[in-house]
Each structure stands twice: as C-alpha cells, then as structure tokens.
Motif scaffolding. Structure first.
Motif, PDB file in Angstrom:
ATOM      1  N   ILE A  78       0.828  -1.209   0.000  1.00 19.64           N
ATOM      2  CA  ILE A  78       0.000   0.000   0.000  1.00 19.64           C
ATOM      3  C   ILE A  78       0.862   1.260   0.000  1.00 19.64           C
ATOM      4  O   ILE A  78       0.325   2.366  -0.133  1.00 19.64           O
ATOM      5  CB  ILE A  78      -0.974   0.026   1.194  1.00 19.64           C
ATOM      6  CG1 ILE A  78      -0.202   0.036   2.523  1.00 19.64           C
ATOM      7  CG2 ILE A  78      -1.936  -1.154   1.134  1.00 19.64           C
ATOM      8  CD1 ILE A  78      -1.084   0.290   3.741  1.00 19.64           C
ATOM      9  N   ALA A  79       2.187   1.095   0.156  1.00 20.44           N
ATOM     10  CA  ALA A  79       3.100   2.238   0.082  1.00 20.44           C
ATOM     11  C   ALA A  79       4.017   2.137  -1.132  1.00 20.44           C
ATOM     12  O   ALA A  79       5.097   2.733  -1.154  1.00 20.44           O
ATOM     13  CB  ALA A  79       3.935   2.323   1.359  1.00 20.44           C
ATOM     14  N   VAL A 114       7.956  -1.507   1.328  1.00 19.47           N
ATOM     15  CA  VAL A 114       9.343  -1.951   1.352  1.00 19.47           C
ATOM     16  C   VAL A 114      10.244  -0.791   0.924  1.00 19.47           C
ATOM     17  O   VAL A 114      10.022  -0.188  -0.125  1.00 19.47           O
ATOM     18  CB  VAL A 114       9.558  -3.145   0.404  1.00 19.47           C
ATOM     19  CG1 VAL A 114      10.987  -3.661   0.518  1.00 19.47           C
ATOM     20  CG2 VAL A 114       8.548  -4.265   0.695  1.00 19.47           C
ATOM     21  N   VAL A 115      11.236  -0.471   1.755  1.00 21.94           N
ATOM     22  CA  VAL A 115      12.203   0.562   1.400  1.00 21.94           C
ATOM     23  C   VAL A 115      13.238  -0.056   0.467  1.00 21.94           C
ATOM     24  O   VAL A 115      13.839  -1.093   0.766  1.00 21.94           O
ATOM     25  CB  VAL A 115      12.886   1.125   2.659  1.00 21.94           C
ATOM     26  CG1 VAL A 115      13.978   2.121   2.273  1.00 21.94           C
ATOM     27  CG2 VAL A 115      11.855   1.799   3.565  1.00 21.94           C
ATOM     28  N   THR A 116      13.430   0.561  -0.690  1.00 26.86           N
ATOM     29  CA  THR A 116      14.377   0.081  -1.697  1.00 26.86           C
ATOM     30  C   THR A 116      15.175   1.271  -2.231  1.00 26.86           C
ATOM     31  O   THR A 116      14.879   2.430  -1.887  1.00 26.86           O
ATOM     32  CB  THR A 116      13.624  -0.585  -2.876  1.00 26.86           C
ATOM     33  OG1 THR A 116      12.946   0.441  -3.623  1.00 26.86           O
ATOM     34  CG2 THR A 116      12.629  -1.624  -2.390  1.00 26.86           C
ATOM     35  N   TYR A 121      12.759   5.883   2.278  1.00 23.79           N
ATOM     36  CA  TYR A 121      12.198   5.645   3.605  1.00 23.79           C
ATOM     37  C   TYR A 121      11.093   6.645   3.938  1.00 23.79           C
ATOM     38  O   TYR A 121      10.012   6.272   4.403  1.00 23.79           O
ATOM     39  CB  TYR A 121      13.323   5.729   4.646  1.00 23.79           C
ATOM     40  CG  TYR A 121      13.056   5.004   5.930  1.00 23.79           C
ATOM     41  CD1 TYR A 121      12.041   5.416   6.797  1.00 23.79           C
ATOM     42  CD2 TYR A 121      13.815   3.899   6.291  1.00 23.79           C
ATOM     43  CE1 TYR A 121      11.801   4.756   7.982  1.00 23.79           C
ATOM     44  CE2 TYR A 121      13.581   3.231   7.480  1.00 23.79           C
ATOM     45  CZ  TYR A 121      12.577   3.661   8.320  1.00 23.79           C
ATOM     46  OH  TYR A 121      12.333   2.991   9.498  1.00 23.79           O
ATOM     47  N   ASP A 122      11.359   7.919   3.699  1.00 21.57           N
ATOM     48  CA  ASP A 122      10.364   8.931   4.049  1.00 21.57           C
ATOM     49  C   ASP A 122       9.109   8.811   3.195  1.00 21.57           C
ATOM     50  O   ASP A 122       7.985   9.033   3.675  1.00 21.57           O
ATOM     51  CB  ASP A 122      10.952  10.341   3.964  1.00 21.57           C
ATOM     52  CG  ASP A 122      11.559  10.659   2.614  1.00 21.57           C
ATOM     53  OD1 ASP A 122      11.921   9.735   1.863  1.00 21.57           O
ATOM     54  OD2 ASP A 122      11.689  11.865   2.287  1.00 21.57           O
ATOM     55  N   ALA A 123       9.276   8.437   1.925  1.00 25.97           N
ATOM     56  CA  ALA A 123       8.111   8.249   1.067  1.00 25.97           C
ATOM     57  C   ALA A 123       7.282   7.056   1.525  1.00 25.97           C
ATOM     58  O   ALA A 123       6.043   7.115   1.545  1.00 25.97           O
ATOM     59  CB  ALA A 123       8.544   8.072  -0.385  1.00 25.97           C
TER      60      ALA A 123
END
Length: 279
Positions: A78-79, A114-116, A121-123
C-alpha cells in the motif's frame, strides 16, 4: 496461558485446509492462521460461502481462526511508489478484511511497504500513514483490526517510530502485528513489546540465531537467541491476551513430530512459571 497458534505455511504443504486443521489440532495447537493468496482455498477468488465453509471445518476440528495473513503485501504494498500497485494493494487489504470477517477472524496482517533504492524511507512512511488512514474506516465497518507487521523490509526499524506511526493513524482498528524474532538483529523484543504496549493486536513467534545474522538464522522456538522469559513477562505486563502464533519452518523430516514439539515448546515457554527458558 495464551492460546497457541500456527501459521498454515508452517504445516505440511499440499494439505487441504480441513486436513491441515486436523493436523494442527492433533499436534496441540489451539488456532491456525490461514493465508490469503492469489489462488487457492483462501484467495482473491474466495466468496462468502467458501470462506464460511472453511470456518465451519476449523470449528469441527476444534481450532480457532483468529487472524488472516498474506504474502501479497510484498507484491502489492500500500506504500508502493507506483500508484497502480498501491491501488491493487488497497484492493487486497480490503478483500482481506472481508474474508477475515467471513472466517470469523478479528485481525489481518499487513506488510505496508518496502524501502528500496527506488522507494525512499520517508516516502514509504508517508504513503503508509496515508494508506492506513484510508483503510481504517473499512476495518472499523467490518469489525476487523489491521495489524501492521514488523518485517525485514528496511522499514519501522525502531519501536518508537512504529508507535509514532500507529499513533499518527490514531484509529482503534489499526495496530501492530508484532513478530518477536524479526527484531533480534537490531533490538530486543521485550523492549519493543513494552513500547508498543496495547497497540499490539497479535503476536508472531520464531527464534533467531544472532551468530548467523541473516535469513538463515531463523529457527524454531527455543533454538535461537530470543529471550523468551523476558518476552513472556513483557506480554504479561502489557496485558496481552491474544494468541501466540508460530510462523516457522518446522522440521524438514518427521514434520508431524516437529509440530508437536513446537506446540509443546511454546506452552512451556509461555506458562506463567516457565522453566528452562532463556533469560
């Protein structure tokens, strides 16, 4: 003594759910966590009739269905930076909430994002917050809780940040699905439990060998470095009364015996006066 559960992924593969429920019951588990997939008995093609039949099968076998997990959050977070994938993620969570309602489960597990290198990260934080606020009214309408899980997604790496996110959502139907073993590489599970406190909706357990330190370090309860007695005490202190659900590989051979050992181990670890647990 809490209810002891097992995720259906941990049961012998290929079994119809009714048979899997029976295997879990005979091994000593009180509840089974089923998983929403793209295809299969519990899937994006499920309808109310089939879901209620599964719930009846579980009841006849003497196991409870209290939560609904899914691996689809990795594929459709969802992010996600792509709006089309995000929308698919919302569709999946909404349907997961509905299936949980049909099954009689009160919590769904959500991996938010998932941060990639291409998803900052902030998004991910901003989109997760927006997404959970968007989904919260649907969870409330159905009477089902969203449990955001701490997983190895390079996101929510601190219990303070996790609590901050949930407080920003500020909705009683959105909380944490806390995985005890997932924090061993960068924290202490009992500290996470006390900080997250009543925000915790459900608990996953697995063990982890810190000397290995990578995904190969995950193992069955009491085979790694989780401070089980501290975990038990912390859960008691915050008043957690939900199930303790194992999400583990189990034994590669003698699988049924392995399941019995896992159930017995968890009962010993979470008894009010547990003996032999690591402190």
């Amino acid at each position: 003594m809490p209810l002891i559960g097992i995720n259906a992924w941990s049961l012998p593969s290929g079994l119809p759910l009714r048979q899997a429920f029976q295997v879990a019951k005979e091994a000593g588990f009180d509840c089974v966590e089923v998983n929403l997939a793209e295809e299969g008995e519990v899937s994006l093609q499920s309808d109310e009739q089939s879901a209620r039949r599964i719930a009846e099968d579980a009841a006849q076998c003497g196991v409870k269905l209290l939560s609904l997990s899914t691996g689809l959050g990795w594929k459709y977070p969802i992010a996600a930076p792509d709006p089309a994938i995000r929308e698919k993620g919302f569709e999946v969570v909404r349907f997961q909430l509905q299936v949980a309602k049909w099954l009689g489960a009160d919590t769904v597990l959500v991996v938010p994002g998932v941060v990639t290198p291409d998803s900052s990260y902030d998004a991910v934080y901003r989109l997760t917050l927006e997404g959970l606020k968007r989904l919260a009214p649907e969870a409330e309408r159905l009477g089902v809780h969203i449990g955001v899980e701490n997983v190895w997604n390079r996101f929510l790496l601190s219990p303070l940040e996790f609590a901050q996110l949930l407080d920003a959502v500020d909705h009683p139907h959105v909380g944490a699905y806390f995985d005890v073993g997932n924090v061993l590489t960068f924290g202490y599970p009992d500290q996470w439990i006390r900080i997250l406190n009543t925000r915790i909706r459900k608990v996953h357990v697995k063990d982890f060998r810190t000397t290995i330190g990578n995904i190969s370090g995950f193992c069955n309860p009491a085979q790694g470095d989780v401070p089980w007695e501290r975990v038990r005490i912390a859960l008691h202190e915050i008043g957690y009364e939900g199930p303790i659900t194992a999400e583990v590989e189990g034994y590669r051979t003698l699988q049924t015996l392995g399941l019995k050992h896992i159930a017995e181990t968890l009962r010993m670890l979470f008894e009010p006066r547990s003996h032999g647990a690591n402190v």
